[in-house]
Design an enzyme around this catalytic site. Structure first.
Site, PDB file in Angstrom:
ATOM      1  N   THR B 152      21.806  15.203  30.209  1.00 59.23           N
ATOM      2  CA  THR B 152      20.645  15.939  30.732  1.00 59.23           C
ATOM      3  C   THR B 152      19.884  15.128  31.782  1.00 59.23           C
ATOM      4  O   THR B 152      19.733  13.915  31.654  1.00 59.23           O
ATOM      5  CB  THR B 152      19.712  16.277  29.558  1.00 59.23           C
ATOM      6  N   GLY B 191      18.611  10.288  23.941  1.00 60.65           N
ATOM      7  CA  GLY B 191      18.288   9.574  22.711  1.00 60.65           C
ATOM      8  C   GLY B 191      18.892   8.180  22.698  1.00 60.65           C
ATOM      9  O   GLY B 191      20.001   7.973  23.170  1.00 60.65           O
ATOM     10  N   GLU B 441      22.297  21.463  21.975  1.00 63.81           N
ATOM     11  CA  GLU B 441      23.610  22.072  21.685  1.00 63.81           C
ATOM     12  C   GLU B 441      23.630  23.527  22.167  1.00 63.81           C
ATOM     13  O   GLU B 441      24.192  24.409  21.519  1.00 63.81           O
ATOM     14  CB  GLU B 441      23.948  22.009  20.189  1.00 63.81           C
TER      15      GLU B 441
END
Lengths: 683, 683
Positions: B152, B191, B441
């Site tokens: 992302t 993350g 997801e």
């Protein structure tokens, strides 16, 4: 983390810039934004916002940039500093009540003086005698007494009559003994109590001569005025962290047989005669109902503005964020599509945009009605029926409006995609602080019973012929339904705005008589009908909102707006009403207010067409809400569209975690090697 | 704050005690809790939970009592300590993959190794060559390389093809240049990247000979292995605080023309020939689809358990909390009513209780189907049609299940009344951490297009005669609908469980052909149909859940359960299905799957009767979910019912704000006079 290197500072967002996209949006709309703002808030209101904003923006203590980083204790400390400064400013500038409301809106954070400045002062004023005003209200207005309103207990919320704290009258020394007989009797959730207050209005069961006279208010000192330490036999503190509202010290409070003098019981409505120990009954409770109606009307009005914050942020950001190309777009149309162009985004945001206006108009109308009927009552020309109607209606509307605003904020947050989850979106923390509104001033489920009880009572009066036409609106719609019930209705919801209102009235009346049948004829238990009552209350409240929205568009001052703005407001009315009708479709067709075919057309054609009509004006419409960037405190919702630059600035320059160098290896006991350049663990 | 005085310590909750009320509830139910637990989780699964719990509970670092008080930096530091210790324990005890999943469930907090242990390792394993396994996977498994998965970007989420980061092949020195051409190209939300990782798998547009070959994965070192400082021309950090997930260092990442060797591009599926610079195309993407299906099945299964935590807490607390007397109760029935007895509470909680089982069974069934069809494919005996069907279905189910769990947790929180807002409820913080699941997801709205695309394609195949019966379930229900379309249906939803399943299938098929007509015959634009597609996906997913719930009740091992437990599961099936049907009533009657009268009866009679049947077993049913108190970390949801004692303990003994004595007066500059007994400002 040091300043970003030169090559990073040189980077810009790719593609059309945020400010260009917002400028495009603004140019596209034909509505007159300033005119609409003035219609919503009046010129005085807008000037007030500007004036207070200027004062607060220039004070460093109100700077919001570190709001999201600190732990509970630091956040509370800063909130206390802000509350103090706000009080000083209010004195310097002679803030009015309205000024203070605007200031609190701009600060957008619950503060430790919150309950002192609202319920504590209000209760002293409304329920105290002149003598008590002198003794308690005067030092409270001077902030020598700082107070809270201690009603809810650990084991007792909605049910005030179930409170356990007692106040027992002692005839011999003319005192009351305040006592907490159990752990569940502990006062709990009391705002401003945890650390700040030195006084509390305590709701306690008044016991006189062994007889329980129900909950009454007592003013009790709880902390020393000099040292601010707890007084003997008082145990109080902060109840701990919450989902939001962490800048407020919600507290607990226990008493171990604390004696207070006779004057401590607020005695305007009921009292104990000190000489005889005789209990003097309260008179009519209508004044109390009045102020509750007022508070609920405020919640409805605020719900519009609370939701509008989320809608403003999401609408602006969705006009800047671009993802994918339109699947049907021709090859030569390059570049990604603004996400607000997707119908799955429009169906979430634009009905909420319409809802913000619906709630605002309804809240305003409620306040106007309230004032008008109070006037009538004072002048002895009636108004009672209208007020009783408004009181019941306000319960349902508080429930629906706060629910709608809370749910709507979360829809807005998710419509912002991943970035909605960042605190810099400005929605999440605000949502978390707003959430208690669905519980306080009457739990949103509990309250709906009041509405149902009133509607059933009114329906009985209509059936028995005791109700009179024009007594109030509820009577009228029930009578109208009965009169037309046999011939049925044929509302032209897709062609006529008044018919939309009539369809909502029809469904509400149908559900009322349906519930009445179950209760009175079928003798169903109250408990088994609660779910029906909840639905009934929602239906009635939706009718009220649709009706008030429609009424607003027929008021004289509405004609002052430009034609295109007027037309757009009519579209927003239809969008709110038809979208609600579609979502509650099942109730509309079972009541025969509309046909199945009409609902299908509403869904597949009418709503989609309205989305298309409203879409070009979305940014202009949220601009009309006139939020300052300072108030929104959102990277995504900035009026200048510099979304990505601001997200990046916040992450790199405001974020203390970036001053830490960790030791990432599992076998090392060192966690932080360096903090802000200083070595903490060995390298 | 010191220990409470003696008179406070002596206090107990009034009325029937929490443990007594829960004991009553447990005695009232006839179901076999242990048997049901075993049916849900297997004996091995339950033993695993116990074993891991014992290990974690005895480690001080996993103590949760200070979780809610600290600021961002402290929370992250503690999470890092926990991740490290968990890794050490995993090695000591030889934890399996399943053991780790259970351990993470018990810790219930995202940690800084999160993305290293999932996507980083997974991508290296699945997309690396043996040589790359040696070079990257080996040190990663040893935690010398600690990584993240950087896909992302600040300006690009769902649309992977729109990523801006480039990896340009340099033939002359056989390297790739990784570069971020703009600010929106910055990796974002990654993350474990912000502070922890020293490596990243970077998704970048591969450019070979000036030609863009689309996004490919590259392994790039970003921090020094010794000093853990950023490497030159890499700029990375933490993106700042979020609504939840604050124990994770989601990060940003920019590259300024960083060169990496040829081996950095993960080359199992596609590659660049180092000698010629020729780009070698990827083969079929079916394996990737397979693993996505698996991940989504996990989300569905987890959604059941996530929701079950909220339902467990709310059900236990609502059995202990008492408010008001029943309005119809006879005079001699003293005392307040448990709130779970109110139908407005039951209608919120009990259908959600049924939903936890529905999601659990569906997730399990999906995994079984996935495994079975992979087996078939491997052995060359088909399974492809079933897998393609499951892949599409899993998109819709991920969307519906995560939405249901997130919304449901919030419903549970509010059902706890005011105390639900306290962090000690254990629901709020957990909800906030769960929320990203609705976005990642595949965004829950985006994903529904996949389902619609598949259903339209299948419908076309059915209409053209290309689809074969028994190819997969979707083909069958579409064929069945076509065959019976003219004669209509008359499903006995109130008398026959199979007919309920058939009604859901009918509605799904109806909506599929309806959407197909709009797209293919009426040539409606894709964008104008997105809202219909969303509804279609939801309808199809609900069908799938209802079907799998029903199938579970006909499986051989279901017969091993006691008769009363079996009957109750049938009731839960009906409650889930009929409640869903009632809420989506509008779609069911427009598809003619049921009549208006049937929906009315469902609403007013069937559902209310099911609530009454399930009510006595509510506490036993949540007990069967077998959560430990340690995992729930909730004062309200304690298995022993000591709700009020625990709320009080947390507020008084764990709360650092109570160590502070404030100066409450607005004119004093002192904020905190004393902290923990130490004087900070003059008195």
């Amino acid at each position: 983390m040091s300043t970003p290197p030169q090559w990073v500072q040189a980077l810009r967002p790719s593609g059309p810039q945020g400010h260009e996209l917002l400028a495009q949006e603004r140019a596209k709309s034909t509505i007159n934004v300033d005119q609409l703002s003035t219609f919503l808030f009046t010129k005085t209101g807008l000037e007030r916002k500007q004036r207070i904003l200027k004062i607060l923006e220039s004070e460093k203590v109100f700077d919001k940039s570190q709001n999201y980083f600190s732990g509970r204790v630091d956040r509370f400390e800063r909130a206390l500093a802000r509350s103090k400064r706000l009080r000083q400013l209010a004195q310097e500038h002679g803030f009015s009540q309205d000024d203070m409301m605007v200031a609190n809106d701009i600060v957008s954070e619950p503060g430790p003086y919150g309950l002192h400045e609202s319920m504590f002062l209000l209760t002293l004023r409304d329920q105290g005698t002149p003598e008590q005003h002198e003794k308690f209200l005067k030092p409270a207005l001077e902030y020598r007494y700082i107070g809270c309103y201690a009603q809810t207990e650990l084991g007792h919320g909605s049910n005030v009559r179930g409170l356990e704290t007692t106040a027992t009258w002692n005839q011999e020394d003319k005192t009351f003994t305040i006592h907490s007989p159990s752990l569940t009797a502990s006062k709990w959730w009391i705002g401003s109590l945890g650390r700040t207050a030195n006084h509390a209005v305590v709701m306690a069961q008044l016991i006189v001569n062994g007889k329980n006279r129900g909950p009454h208010p007592f003013v009790v000192q709880i902390r020393d005025l000099e040292t601010h330490e707890l007084l003997e036999n008082v145990y109080a503190g902060d109840i701990g962290p919450k989902f939001g509202y962490n800048t407020m010290d919600n507290g607990f409070l226990l008493f171990n047989k604390v004696k207070v003098p006779h004057i401590s019981m607020l005695a305007r409505f009921s009292s104990v005669a000190p000489s005889s120990g005789e209990y003097i009954q309260p008179k009519s409770a209508s004044l109390v109902y009045g102020s509750m109606t007022w508070v609920r009307s405020t919640i409805v009005l605020q719900a519009g503005s609370v939701l509008a914050r989320g809608v403003t942020i999401a609408t602006r950001y969705c006009s800047i964020r671009r993802q994918f190309q339109d699947r049907d777009a021709p090859e030569w149309e390059k570049g990604e599509n603004q996400v607000i162009n997707y119908t799955t985004v429009q169906i979430r945001l634009l009905p909420l945009l319409a809802t913000t206006f619906a709630l605002h108009f309804t809240g305003s109308a409620m306040m106007a009605m309230y004032t008008a009927s109070m006037e009538k009552m004072r002048s002895g020309t009636g108004g009672g029926g209208m007020l009783a109607d408004l009181h019941a209606t306000s319960c349902g509307l508080k429930s629906l409006a706060s629910h709608t605003a809370a749910e709507g904020l979360e829809v807005c947050r998710r419509a912002c995609g991943g970035h909605g989850y960042s605190s810099f979106s400005g929605i999440g923390p605000f949502y978390a602080d707003y959430l208690p509104t669905v519980t306080w001033e009457g739990d949103n489920y509990m309250l709906t019973q009041q509405v149902a009880r009133y509607l059933l009572k009114t329906a009985r009066a209509v059936l028995s012929g005791k109700a009179k036409k024009n007594q109030n609106d509820t009577v009228d719609i029930l009578m109208n339904y009965l009169a037309r019930q046999d011939q049925g209705c044929a509302f032209d919801i897709l062609g006529n705005d008044s018919d939309i209102v009539a369809a909502f009235a029809w469904r509400s009346a149908f559900l009322t008589f349906d519930a009445l049948k179950r209760r009175d004829e079928q003798k169903r238990s109250w408990n088994s009908l609660l779910v029906d009552f909840y639905r009934l209350s929602r239906a009635h409240s939706q009718y009220f909102i649709v009706k008030n929205f429609h009424d607003t568009l027929t008021q004289p001052n509405f004609k002052n707006l430009d034609a295109s703005t007027r037309e757009l407001l009519h579209d927003l009315f239809r969008l709110y009403a038809l979208n609600t009708l579609e979502q509650e479709g099942s109730e509309f067709y079972t009541s025969a207010a509309v046909t199945v075919r009409q609902i299908q057309l509403t869904r597949s054609t009418a709503i989609m067409a309205l989305l298309e009509k409203v879409r070009p004006h979305a940014v202009a419409l949220v601009d009309a809400w006139a939020f300052s960037d300072f108030q929104l405190d959102s990277s995504l919702g900035r009026a200048d569209g510099k979304v990505y630059e601001d997200m990046f600035r916040c992450a790199t320059t405001l974020n203390p975690l970036n001053k830490v160098t960790v030791d990432p290896y599992p076998d090392s006991k060192v966690l932080f090697r360096k903090v802000d350049g200083v070595v903490k663990g060995k390298l």
